[in-house]
Design a protein around this motif. Structure first.
Motif, PDB file in Angstrom:
ATOM      1  N   VAL A  75     -32.130  54.250  -0.036  1.00  0.00           N
ATOM      2  CA  VAL A  75     -32.276  54.611  -1.451  1.00  0.00           C
ATOM      3  C   VAL A  75     -31.879  56.063  -1.668  1.00  0.00           C
ATOM      4  N   HIS A  76     -31.015  56.293  -2.658  1.00  0.00           N
ATOM      5  CA  HIS A  76     -30.624  57.636  -3.105  1.00  0.00           C
ATOM      6  C   HIS A  76     -31.482  57.996  -4.321  1.00  0.00           C
ATOM      7  N   PRO A  77     -31.697  59.273  -4.601  1.00  0.00           N
ATOM      8  CA  PRO A  77     -32.502  59.636  -5.785  1.00  0.00           C
ATOM      9  C   PRO A  77     -31.973  59.051  -7.098  1.00  0.00           C
ATOM     10  N   LEU A  78     -30.678  58.740  -7.181  1.00  0.00           N
ATOM     11  CA  LEU A  78     -30.117  58.169  -8.410  1.00  0.00           C
ATOM     12  C   LEU A  78     -30.045  56.647  -8.370  1.00  0.00           C
ATOM     13  N   THR A  79     -30.515  56.028  -7.285  1.00  0.00           N
ATOM     14  CA  THR A  79     -30.426  54.578  -7.166  1.00  0.00           C
ATOM     15  C   THR A  79     -31.359  53.897  -8.165  1.00  0.00           C
ATOM     16  N   ALA A  80     -30.819  52.912  -8.905  1.00  0.00           N
ATOM     17  CA  ALA A  80     -31.642  52.039  -9.735  1.00  0.00           C
ATOM     18  C   ALA A  80     -31.945  50.736  -9.014  1.00  0.00           C
ATOM     19  N   PHE A  81     -30.963  50.257  -8.226  1.00  0.00           N
ATOM     20  CA  PHE A  81     -31.163  49.039  -7.438  1.00  0.00           C
ATOM     21  C   PHE A  81     -30.139  49.032  -6.316  1.00  0.00           C
ATOM     22  N   GLY A  82     -30.518  48.441  -5.180  1.00  0.00           N
ATOM     23  CA  GLY A  82     -29.575  48.302  -4.090  1.00  0.00           C
ATOM     24  C   GLY A  82     -30.053  47.278  -3.087  1.00  0.00           C
ATOM     25  N   GLN A 127     -25.005  48.831  -4.468  1.00  0.00           N
ATOM     26  CA  GLN A 127     -25.880  49.824  -5.089  1.00  0.00           C
ATOM     27  C   GLN A 127     -25.480  50.003  -6.546  1.00  0.00           C
ATOM     28  N   ARG A 128     -26.485  50.158  -7.384  1.00  0.00           N
ATOM     29  CA  ARG A 128     -26.275  50.533  -8.785  1.00  0.00           C
ATOM     30  C   ARG A 128     -27.128  51.760  -9.069  1.00  0.00           C
ATOM     31  N   TYR A 182     -22.461  59.190  -4.852  1.00  0.00           N
ATOM     32  CA  TYR A 182     -23.912  59.289  -4.698  1.00  0.00           C
ATOM     33  C   TYR A 182     -24.392  58.196  -3.748  1.00  0.00           C
ATOM     34  N   THR A 183     -24.749  58.579  -2.517  1.00  0.00           N
ATOM     35  CA  THR A 183     -25.188  57.619  -1.511  1.00  0.00           C
ATOM     36  C   THR A 183     -26.119  58.297  -0.521  1.00  0.00           C
ATOM     37  N   ALA A 184     -27.076  57.516  -0.028  1.00  0.00           N
ATOM     38  CA  ALA A 184     -27.914  57.958   1.082  1.00  0.00           C
ATOM     39  C   ALA A 184     -27.602  57.150   2.326  1.00  0.00           C
ATOM     40  N   GLY A 185     -26.485  56.407   2.295  1.00  0.00           N
ATOM     41  CA  GLY A 185     -26.125  55.527   3.399  1.00  0.00           C
ATOM     42  C   GLY A 185     -25.482  56.262   4.563  1.00  0.00           C
ATOM     43  N   PHE A 216     -14.943  63.078   2.414  1.00  0.00           N
ATOM     44  CA  PHE A 216     -14.375  62.543   1.168  1.00  0.00           C
ATOM     45  C   PHE A 216     -15.459  62.090   0.199  1.00  0.00           C
ATOM     46  N   VAL A 217     -16.618  61.725   0.708  1.00  0.00           N
ATOM     47  CA  VAL A 217     -17.761  61.462  -0.175  1.00  0.00           C
ATOM     48  C   VAL A 217     -18.162  62.751  -0.877  1.00  0.00           C
ATOM     49  N   ASP A 218     -18.177  63.843  -0.133  1.00  0.00           N
ATOM     50  CA  ASP A 218     -18.503  65.144  -0.721  1.00  0.00           C
ATOM     51  C   ASP A 218     -17.465  65.551  -1.761  1.00  0.00           C
ATOM     52  N   LEU A 219     -16.181  65.327  -1.457  1.00  0.00           N
ATOM     53  CA  LEU A 219     -15.130  65.658  -2.424  1.00  0.00           C
ATOM     54  C   LEU A 219     -15.236  64.792  -3.675  1.00  0.00           C
ATOM     55  N   ALA A 220     -15.548  63.519  -3.496  1.00  0.00           N
ATOM     56  CA  ALA A 220     -15.719  62.643  -4.661  1.00  0.00           C
ATOM     57  C   ALA A 220     -16.869  63.131  -5.535  1.00  0.00           C
ATOM     58  N   ARG A 221     -17.933  63.583  -4.908  1.00  0.00           N
ATOM     59  CA  ARG A 221     -19.097  64.062  -5.665  1.00  0.00           C
ATOM     60  C   ARG A 221     -18.779  65.372  -6.391  1.00  0.00           C
ATOM     61  N   ARG A 222     -17.999  66.264  -5.749  1.00  0.00           N
ATOM     62  CA  ARG A 222     -17.742  67.578  -6.346  1.00  0.00           C
ATOM     63  C   ARG A 222     -16.570  67.586  -7.303  1.00  0.00           C
ATOM     64  N   ARG A 223     -15.582  66.672  -7.109  1.00  0.00           N
ATOM     65  CA  ARG A 223     -14.350  66.766  -7.896  1.00  0.00           C
ATOM     66  C   ARG A 223     -14.107  65.583  -8.824  1.00  0.00           C
ATOM     67  N   LEU A 224     -14.551  64.406  -8.437  1.00  0.00           N
ATOM     68  CA  LEU A 224     -14.296  63.234  -9.282  1.00  0.00           C
ATOM     69  C   LEU A 224     -15.469  62.944 -10.215  1.00  0.00           C
ATOM     70  N   ALA A 225     -16.685  62.959  -9.679  1.00  0.00           N
ATOM     71  CA  ALA A 225     -17.844  62.648 -10.507  1.00  0.00           C
ATOM     72  C   ALA A 225     -17.982  63.577 -11.716  1.00  0.00           C
ATOM     73  N   PRO A 226     -17.793  64.904 -11.579  1.00  0.00           N
ATOM     74  CA  PRO A 226     -17.923  65.751 -12.774  1.00  0.00           C
ATOM     75  C   PRO A 226     -16.931  65.386 -13.880  1.00  0.00           C
ATOM     76  N   LEU A 227     -15.722  64.968 -13.509  1.00  0.00           N
ATOM     77  CA  LEU A 227     -14.740  64.595 -14.523  1.00  0.00           C
ATOM     78  C   LEU A 227     -15.153  63.334 -15.268  1.00  0.00           C
TER      79      LEU A 227
END
Length: 586
Positions: free
Chosen positions: A348-355, A314-315, A275-278, A285-296
């Motif tokens: 800032v990403h929509p899920l960002t709490a602080f960065g 970022q947090r 999850y990044t807006a950077g 690989f960011v897309d793959l991490a979001r689709r395959r690693l984050a759900p697990l």
């Protein structure tokens, strides 16, 4: 029977680092690294320029020195890019006692070459402190400032590095000069656990990185290790994440690690941030991490994931199914990409709490059921802090005998989930009533389904971090078997017994349903004898004289419902040889 005696009865059924000194003489290794191994051992590693042979000896307290033979791994020019032949020395120290100061001494080519000391981690105790960083390997002044700040954190038990350790190309020289050297003092006294970044792939597809790495699993670029109370799962978010999920070895391995972990605290590291807006938001690989690693990691309620790739801090807020979740009910993702490489602008990403775009590292302290994550700059000044107190989560409730979902009144059950107190029983309510817990750990709680349970049973778990509840379907009959004696094999022709639960409505003290026992496909009528615990019965039977060796499969039928089989070892009684016949000997 007292509550204590009842709990013991059911439990019996269900049971079936001090600083290292700098090496002071030849061969002058480039670095000394410490790594702890599963099962209580450790490994010590050196890269040396003088070829030869040697040993490491170790001791603790007043014990004698114990020698360990070195394993010498050649580092030829095609790996290092240097003209000279180098060696990686690996000394494995097995079976080290926990929470103990260990001394070691290196002898190389017949001469003393150095000595040092470290402290072994304890068991899965309540506390731990670790550091994390990423995207560091530039040899810029900012990297050395972060390295010095981290080295001053003398209470740290280990360090996590989330990749890009050696710019520009992850070559041997890049890794030696930008990873092994800057952190050498800290690596000698506490272990670094790393996952590869994309830059480690730029030289021979990770080969120098893998040659220098010795860890729990040397064959693959992903692994896991238990360090004190923390189960660290290091994932490679580069090439291994690309194959189709149905055939993907690493994704299947990761799911097993998450499903089978028995730790309250699980921390997953991989390089590419989901999850990044950077600047890297559109990377493959960011897309793959979001689709395959984050759900697990979110499905298995991992409390903390640490990433890099974006050169900032970022947090996120807690995340569940890709969306914001309440505190304690989701996964917090930390990007610690300010380890020394040139910074990127923070967005800032929509899920960002602080960065913030800042050179930094992360410090995590665990105390029991609570984790505090702090972000510190190169001057060790804190600029972000969050406390994580994971809520309990329920995966399912299954039969303790066979792990099937079939449960009936009186069944012995296992509630499986996450974030149960590992050092004390949870408070468990069934249908609003407090029930006894037989045994519990960080991911399981064993109990008996109340005998008065109806078709739908509401189960609630209370912990100091909060409560969670779930509904469980209860059926009239769910026969299940446990061995009555796990130590003794069945003997053909002798009498034996099994224990049974889930046998439904009682007539007096015995089950109303007719019972049938299947002994390796031989059907015999069965009767249930009550035990001291209501709902648990003893089923006695005679072992068939012709039962085949070496095992006998037993199932129990209650009316039309059958238990899963249990397998009991069979031993043929020892036959004494017949005495000699005097007439034949004459």
């Amino acid at each position: 029977m007292t509550h204590h005696g009842r709990r013991l009865f059911l439990k019996a059924i269900l049971a079936g680092v001090a600083g290292a000194r700098v090496l002071r003489s030849a061969p002058q290794p480039a670095t000394a690294r410490l790594q702890f191994l599963p099962g209580g051992g450790a490994s010590l590693l050196w890269v040396v320029t003088e070829r030869g042979s040697g040993t490491v000896s170790w001791r603790y307290g007043a014990h004698d020195w114990t020698p360990v033979t070195m394993v010498v791994r050649p580092l030829p020019p095609e790996i290092t890019g240097l003209e000279a032949e180098l060696d990686l020395l690996v000394a494995r120290l097995p079976d080290l006692p926990p929470e103990t100061d260990i001394e070691y001494a290196l002898e190389w080519n017949g001469a003393p070459a150095g000595e040092g000391a470290f402290r072994t981690p304890g068991p899965h105790g309540p506390t731990a402190t670790f550091l994390a960083l990423g995207d560091s390997g530039t040899q810029m002044p900012e990297q050395y400032a972060i390295a010095a700040a981290m080295n001053a954190e003398t209470d740290a038990d280990f360090v996590l590095h989330v990749g890009d350790m050696g710019y520009p190309a992850g070559s041997f020289i890049d890794l030696r000069d930008a990873y092994l050297k800057p952190y050498a003092a800290q690596m000698a006294r506490i272990p670094f656990y790393s996952c590869p970044g994309n830059h480690e792939y730029y030289t021979d597809v990770l080969r120098p990185y893998m040659k220098l790495r010795v860890g729990p699993d040397d064959e693959w670029s992903y692994y896991s290790v238990q360090h004190g109370p923390v189960h660290v799962i290091a994932v490679d978010s580069n090439d291994p994440v690309m194959p189709d999920p149905e055939l993907n070895r690493m994704l299947q391995w990761l799911e097993r690690q998450l499903a089978e972990s028995t730790s309250f605290w699980r921390v997953v590291i991989f390089h590419h941030v989901p999850y990044t807006a950077g600047l890297h938001k559109d990377d493959e690989f960011v897309d793959l991490a979001r689709r395959r690693l984050a759900p697990l990691v979110e499905r298995y309620a991992v409390p903390l994931v640490v990433n890099g790739h974006e050169h900032f801090y970022q947090r996120t807020c807690p995340v569940k199914d890709g969306l914001p979740a309440p505190d304690g009910a989701g996964t917090t993702y930390i990007v610690t990409g300010g380890g020394g490489a040139p910074l990127y602008p923070f967005r800032v990403h929509p899920l960002t709490a602080f960065g913030d775009s800042v050179f930094e590292y992360v410090k995590v302290h665990i105390d029991g059921l609570r984790m505090v994550v702090t972000a510190l700059d190169r001057n060790r000044v804190e600029f972000d802090r969050v406390a994580i107190a994971p809520l309990p989560a329920i995966r399912d409730v299954v039969n303790a005998a066979d792990l099937r979902p079939a449960l009936a009144p009186g069944s012995l059950a296992v509630l499986r989930g996450f974030h149960f107190p590992p050092d004390r029983p949870v408070r468990l309510r069934c249908g609003g009533e407090l029930v006894d817990v037989i045994d519990s750990g960080a991911v399981t709680t064993e109990f008996q389904i109340p005998y008065q349970a109806g078709p739908i049973l509401r189960v609630q778990v209370d912990t100091p971090n909060g409560a969670v509840e779930s509904e469980v379907r209860i059926v009239p009959l769910a026969p299940a078997l446990f061995p009555a004696d796990r130590r003794s094999p069945a003997v053909p022709g002798s009498y034996s017994a099994v224990l049974a639960t889930g046998l439904g409505t009682l007539t007096g003290e015995v089950p109303e349903a007719p019972l049938t026992l299947s002994l390796s496909a031989t059907l015999v009528p069965a009767s249930a004898v009550p035990t001291a615990l209501p709902g648990v019965f003893r089923i006695e039977f005679q072992v068939p004289a012709d039962v085949p060796e070496p095992v006998m499969e037993i199932r129990l039928g209650a009316a039309a419902e059958w238990s899963a089989p249990i397998v009991v070892p069979v031993a043929v009684p020892f036959a004494r040889p017949a005495p000699p016949n005097p007439e034949q000997s004459a």
